[in-house]
Scaffold this active site. Structure first.
Site, PDB file in Angstrom:
ATOM      1  N   ASP A 223       0.869  -1.172   0.000  1.00 18.83           N
ATOM      2  CA  ASP A 223       0.000   0.000   0.000  1.00 18.83           C
ATOM      3  C   ASP A 223       0.908   1.225   0.000  1.00 18.83           C
ATOM      4  O   ASP A 223       2.072   1.149   0.395  1.00 18.83           O
ATOM      5  CB  ASP A 223      -0.913  -0.016   1.229  1.00 18.83           C
ATOM      6  N   TRP A 224       0.390   2.357  -0.425  1.00 17.31           N
ATOM      7  CA  TRP A 224       1.223   3.543  -0.649  1.00 17.31           C
ATOM      8  C   TRP A 224       1.837   4.032   0.669  1.00 17.31           C
ATOM      9  O   TRP A 224       1.133   4.424   1.591  1.00 17.31           O
ATOM     10  CB  TRP A 224       0.398   4.624  -1.320  1.00 17.31           C
TER      11      TRP A 224
END
Length: 805
Positions: A229-230
């Protein structure tokens, strides 16, 4: 390895460079070897490719795309073929915008109704969620690009999601939180998976060997890529060892250098990196094939019509006293509610879609055949009380035969990065409902929200129609249900408790500091309510129709259940028949019933159809913590066919031979789990379930703050600078809410307050690197001037290096 020859031509530096992003949404390329970059875009219910500078919060407007109903909405259709069709259209639009990887669908379980991201998730049931996700994936990937199932795994709260440690027993992990991912991988064949931010039993998910290697790569034989995930990478080397190919977004080469030094120093073998590169190359090469064909624009109007069809099949009729719906011809209707004029049709945060077309209720009346005598907003959208608006709404209501009252939750209440504060809809909307009831009791409440809400007001509405978040065509779809042009066929993919305190995770949600304990175990959603005999407002699988259905003649074999289904009413309709099983043995604790199959059937009025729901490899299995594998308990099993989890129409039994595994539990030591009453399990009993001591869930305020501590913890920092910054953040949040800038206030909580310090480096795209972060932490921990000097020195060093490149 498939691309061994190509990988042998790469330098170590080139291989390492592929392991993190080029910028916020693109991967690195190696031009001399013909390796192109990929574009990744948010897209659980529509493509969000931003037209200007990219961010992860939805601040910048995306290129117009069809906004389909959210996953929480489409799950109510119980139609995986419909999900596959949505996926196909999402894939088409992704191709038109030159996207290689679409970041969705999300299959996390709805452990608690207050999770702020529930609108992006399908269900509280892993079987239903997995089947719907597999449909989406097949559809998306049929177009030649990749889906990306997320967030792997046990990411069931938004508060502190980047730092929280989820404590869960192995059986619950397997049966509840991993089964949907397993189905998505085995049946959907997803090419990519996104790891979640959180820790699982003490280790970040993308570094968790048990999760990533033993289960994902080993048991499930997954050959695709894992993407963080970012900003979700903690230790890049540990992530690489666990098989995490791609870190997003860019770190401006910082973590690439960590990989290079780890290989040169012998910490990891280069073969580990080569295998990750090989899997990433497969993703790059297979998803760019489609772009060798002529570019084709998607049909905007056609996709809008599909979005409407999906919404129509997903809307749930919850109440219909006196058959007030469908609306009788000639009835004068007063339309009341802010959401009628400005539709609430999607969630907020990273999934915001810029719709190609947007239907609003007031624009669709002419074609609906419903006679509107006028509109009044009745309430302020974001909760502010306004007596004048209520008075005007009541004036209009007096003149009408029926009131269409559009209520629900606003955009800033349900958002990526924040959990809801309660299960209530805003008080100003309830005030409006109460006032309207005194002048006209023919109220049809139309709900717009992405998750379960309490309804203490429901006795004042003759009908309740839940549109969930119906996408850009949702308003027209609702009118078609109200008018009777469409017979409602949606059923709830989640249980609606009477009150929040009834939920099984009430005492353990959210984790506020170090960890969150899943003490309720396997008993989430209907598994808990049915087993513990807790009354609910609306059960899992519930939904009304304008017709009636009769079930008869059940026959059960070792292959499945067959029965007859008759439309005994006067209009054609679709029914969702659900298969549940219940084990009659009491040796191993299990829910009273579990969903193991479903089908959606269209039947004309008076028609009878024979329906079959097959068993599969998941029908009778349970996870045995002693043998560490799936087993089958030898027992009689009750096979139940129902119109909902609480409305079982047919029953039969079948004897199933077991696998002979030893009993995994001592019944005497786990009384709450054997009774199914797990909403308030003691820590001692939970520790007996998981077989170890649980970690201390509170922050150690005596320790200096480190990389994985959050900005929120600055309230305990030694540095005056840090404490002052904390109180400024809190004040800014309060002030922005006070002046009505709630979206901006939410961004502070999402992107600053709950951010771990390492996230500052991981999300800024290299603007702040880890050595600079060390200086910030010195300042936070009371060494202000030393930290400031260190920060400036490292910043200068970084700028010089960039100049010399």
């Amino acid at each position: 390895m498939k691309y061994r020859e190509l990988i042998e031509k790469m330098t170590l530096e080139e291989k390492a460079s592929l392991m993190s992003g080029k910028d916020f949404w693109q991967t690195q390329e190696i031009e001399r070897l013909g390796i192109n970059s990929m574009f990744l875009a948010d897209g659980p219910h529509g493509i969000r490719k931003q037209a200007v500078a990219a961010d992860h919060l939805g601040l910048n407007v995306g290129i117009p795309a069809t906004c389909f109903p959210t996953a929480a909405t489409v799950a109510n259709s119980w139609n995986d073929e419909l999900g596959e069709r949505v996926g196909e259209y999402l894939g088409e639009e992704a191709i038109s915008q030159k996207v290689n990887v679409l970041l969705g669908p999300g299959v996390n379980m709805k452990r608690n109704p207050l999770c702020g991201r529930n609108f992006q998730y399908f269900s509280e049931d892993p079987y239903l969620a997995g089947k719907m996700a597999a449909g989406y994936i097949r559809g998306i990937q049929s177009q030649g690009i990749s889906a990306c199932v997320k967030h792997f795994c046990v990411n069931n709260q938004e508060e502190r999601r980047m730092a929280i440690d989820t404590i869960v027993d192995e059986r619950t992990l397997r049966e509840i939180y991993l089964t949907a991912f397993e189905i998505a991988i085995k049946e959907g064949r997803t090419k990519t998976i996104m790891s979640s931010y959180n820790k699982l039993n003490g280790t970040y998910t993308n570094e968790n060997i048990h999760l990533m290697k033993d289960i994902l790569r080993g048991e499930w034989n997954y050959k695709g890529c894992v993407i963080t995930d970012w900003g979700g990478s903690n230790d890049r080397i540990s992530g690489l060892i666990a098989g995490n190919e791609l870190e997003m977004p860019t770190t401006a080469g910082e973590t690439n250098e960590e990989i290079i030094q780890a290989i040169k120093g012998g910490k990891i073998k280069e073969e580990v990196l080569d295998q990750c590169v090989d899997r990433l190359l497969e993703l790059i090469f297979t998803t760019e094939e489609v772009y060798k064909r002529p570019h084709i624009e998607f049909d905007v109007d056609k996709h809008h019509r599909v979005a409407q069809k999906v919404a129509e099949e997903s809307i749930v009729l919850l109440k219909n006293d006196e058959n007030i719906l469908p609306l009788k011809y000639g009835k004068k209707v007063a339309v009341i509610g802010e959401f009628a004029k400005n539709a609430r049709y999607q969630g907020a945060g990273s999934s915001i879609v810029n719709p190609t077309i947007l239907d609003h209720t007031m624009d669709c009346f002419n074609e609906s055949g419903i006679v509107s005598i006028g509109y009044e907003p009745g309430f302020e959208r974001y909760g502010k009380k306004n007596k004048k608006k209520i008075e005007k709404a009541c004036e209009l209501a007096r003149k009408a035969d029926v009131i269409l009252l559009y209520i629900g939750l606003d955009e800033v209440t349900e958002a990526d990065g924040l959990d809801r504060q309660s299960m209530s809809i805003p008080e100003n909307q309830i005030d409006l409902l109460n006032a309207l009831y005194t002048v006209n009791s023919n109220i049809i409440a139309i709900l717009s929200c992405g998750s379960a809400v309490e309804m203490p007001w429901i006795n004042k509405a003759k009908a309740v129609l839940h549109g969930y978040l119906g996408g850009q065509a949702g308003s027209r779809a609702i009118l078609r249900i109200l008018s009777g042009d469409v017979n409602p066929s949606g059923k709830l993919a989640e249980t609606y408790p009477i009150r929040y305190e009834d939920t099984p995770s009430f005492y353990n949600f959210p984790g506020k500091e170090v960890s969150v304990e899943y003490r309720e175990g396997i008993y989430i959603g209907y598994r808990y309510y049915d087993t513990a005999d807790v009354n609910v407002l609306f059960p899992f699988g519930y939904g009304l129709s304008y017709t009636t259905f009769e079930y008869s003649d059940i026959h059960v074999s070792r292959y499945g259940a067959t029965f007859k289904l008759k439309n005994s009413g006067s209009v054609a309709g679709m029914e969702i028949a659900q298969l549940y099983i219940g084990c009659k043995s009491k040796e191993i604790f299990r829910p009273k019933k579990e969903l193991k199959g479903f089908t959606k059937i269209f039947i004309n009025a008076g028609e009878t159809k024979t329906v079959s729901i097959p068993f599969d490899d998941k029908t009778f299995r349970y996870f045995n913590v002693k043998t560490n594998k799936w087993e089958v308990e030898e027992s009689e099993y009750e096979i139940m066919i129902g119109a909902s989890s609480a409305d079982i129409r047919l029953k039969d039994t079948i004897f199933i031979e077991g696998t002979g595994a030893p009993l995994p539990y001592d019944k005497e030591t786990l009384p709450s789990y054997y009774l199914g009453k797990t909403n308030n399990v003691s820590i001692d009993e939970f520790e007996r379930l998981i077989g170890r001591k649980v970690p201390v869930s509170k922050w150690d305020k005596s320790k200096p703050l480190g990389y994985n501590d959050t900005i929120a913890q600055c309230q305990y920092a030694k540095g005056i600078f840090a404490r002052f910054s904390y109180y400024m953040i809190v004040f800014a949040y309060w002030f922005l809410r006070k002046i009505g800038k709630r979206s901006t206030a939410n961004i502070i909580m999402m992107s600053i307050y709950h951010m771990p310090f390492r996230g500052v480096a991981r999300v800024t795209g290299g603007v702040i690197n880890m050595p600079m972060l060390d200086g910030i932490l010195m300042m936070v921990n009371g060494q202000f001037f030393k930290g400031l000097v260190h920060l400036l020195k490292e910043r200068s060093k970084k700028l010089n290096m960039e100049k010399n490149k």
